[in-house]
Design a protein around this motif. Structure first.
Motif, short mmCIF file in Angstrom:
data_model
loop_
_atom_site.label_atom_id
_atom_site.label_comp_id
_atom_site.label_asym_id
_atom_site.label_seq_id
_atom_site.Cartn_x
_atom_site.Cartn_y
_atom_site.Cartn_z
N ASN A 131 0.82 -1.21 0.00
CA ASN A 131 0.00 0.00 0.00
C ASN A 131 0.86 1.26 0.00
O ASN A 131 0.56 2.23 -0.71
CB ASN A 131 -0.94 0.00 1.21
CG ASN A 131 -2.05 -1.01 1.07
OD1 ASN A 131 -2.38 -1.45 -0.01
ND2 ASN A 131 -2.64 -1.39 2.20
N ALA A 132 1.93 1.25 0.79
CA ALA A 132 2.82 2.42 0.85
C ALA A 132 3.47 2.68 -0.50
O ALA A 132 3.53 3.82 -0.97
CB ALA A 132 3.88 2.22 1.93
N VAL A 133 3.96 1.63 -1.13
CA VAL A 133 4.63 1.79 -2.43
C VAL A 133 3.64 2.24 -3.50
O VAL A 133 3.95 3.15 -4.29
CB VAL A 133 5.33 0.47 -2.83
CG1 VAL A 133 5.79 0.52 -4.28
CG2 VAL A 133 6.50 0.20 -1.91
N ASN A 134 2.46 1.65 -3.53
CA ASN A 134 1.46 2.06 -4.52
C ASN A 134 1.05 3.51 -4.35
O ASN A 134 0.93 4.26 -5.33
CB ASN A 134 0.23 1.15 -4.46
CG ASN A 134 0.50 -0.21 -5.04
OD1 ASN A 134 1.35 -0.38 -5.90
ND2 ASN A 134 -0.23 -1.21 -4.56
N ILE A 146 1.84 9.36 -6.06
CA ILE A 146 2.24 10.73 -5.69
C ILE A 146 3.41 11.17 -6.56
O ILE A 146 3.42 12.28 -7.10
CB ILE A 146 2.60 10.80 -4.20
CG1 ILE A 146 1.35 10.61 -3.35
CG2 ILE A 146 3.29 12.12 -3.87
CD1 ILE A 146 1.62 10.39 -1.88
N PHE A 147 4.42 10.29 -6.73
CA PHE A 147 5.58 10.64 -7.54
C PHE A 147 5.21 10.85 -9.00
O PHE A 147 5.76 11.74 -9.66
CB PHE A 147 6.69 9.60 -7.40
CG PHE A 147 7.32 9.58 -6.04
CD1 PHE A 147 7.77 10.74 -5.44
CD2 PHE A 147 7.45 8.39 -5.35
CE1 PHE A 147 8.34 10.73 -4.19
CE2 PHE A 147 8.01 8.38 -4.09
CZ PHE A 147 8.47 9.55 -3.51
N GLU A 148 4.29 10.06 -9.51
CA GLU A 148 3.84 10.26 -10.90
C GLU A 148 3.18 11.63 -11.05
O GLU A 148 3.41 12.32 -12.03
CB GLU A 148 2.85 9.15 -11.28
CG GLU A 148 3.51 7.83 -11.51
CD GLU A 148 3.22 7.31 -12.89
OE1 GLU A 148 2.06 7.33 -13.31
OE2 GLU A 148 4.18 6.90 -13.55
N GLU A 149 2.36 11.99 -10.08
CA GLU A 149 1.69 13.29 -10.15
C GLU A 149 2.71 14.43 -10.04
O GLU A 149 2.65 15.41 -10.80
CB GLU A 149 0.65 13.41 -9.03
CG GLU A 149 -0.22 14.63 -9.19
CD GLU A 149 -1.43 14.58 -8.27
OE1 GLU A 149 -1.87 15.68 -7.89
OE2 GLU A 149 -1.91 13.49 -7.96
#
Length: 84
Positions: free
Chosen positions: A66-69, A74-77
């Motif tokens: 869940n943390a990685v997903n 967030i990083f993609e955004e």
């Protein structure tokens, strides 16, 4: 002076960095990414996941997933904003 957890990529820093500034300086984007991800995951998420697991008994594998997903989204955004 206390050690800073700041990581600076000097090639992209718009201001001069003092010689005695306690930040970690990196020479390439890969090293910058490694420092940021290590700091984020090992220094922040690890403690949260360990605590959540001890309180809820939800598996650490599920919590890490869940943390990685969430982080990936967030990083993609953020990457979308950086490339505008």
């Amino acid at each position: 002076m206390k050690n800073s957890k700041t990581v600076i990529y000097p090639q992209q820093c718009p201001i001069p960095i003092p010689d005695n500034y306690p930040a970690k300086l990196v020479n390439n984007v890969n090293d910058l990414h490694q420092a940021v991800f290590t700091g984020l995951f090992q220094n922040h998420f690890l403690a949260i996941i360990n605590r959540l697991h001890s309180l809820t008994k939800v598996s650490q594998k599920t919590l890490w997933g869940n943390a990685v997903n969430t982080a990936y989204g967030i990083f993609e955004e953020l990457d979308g904003y950086a490339n505008q």
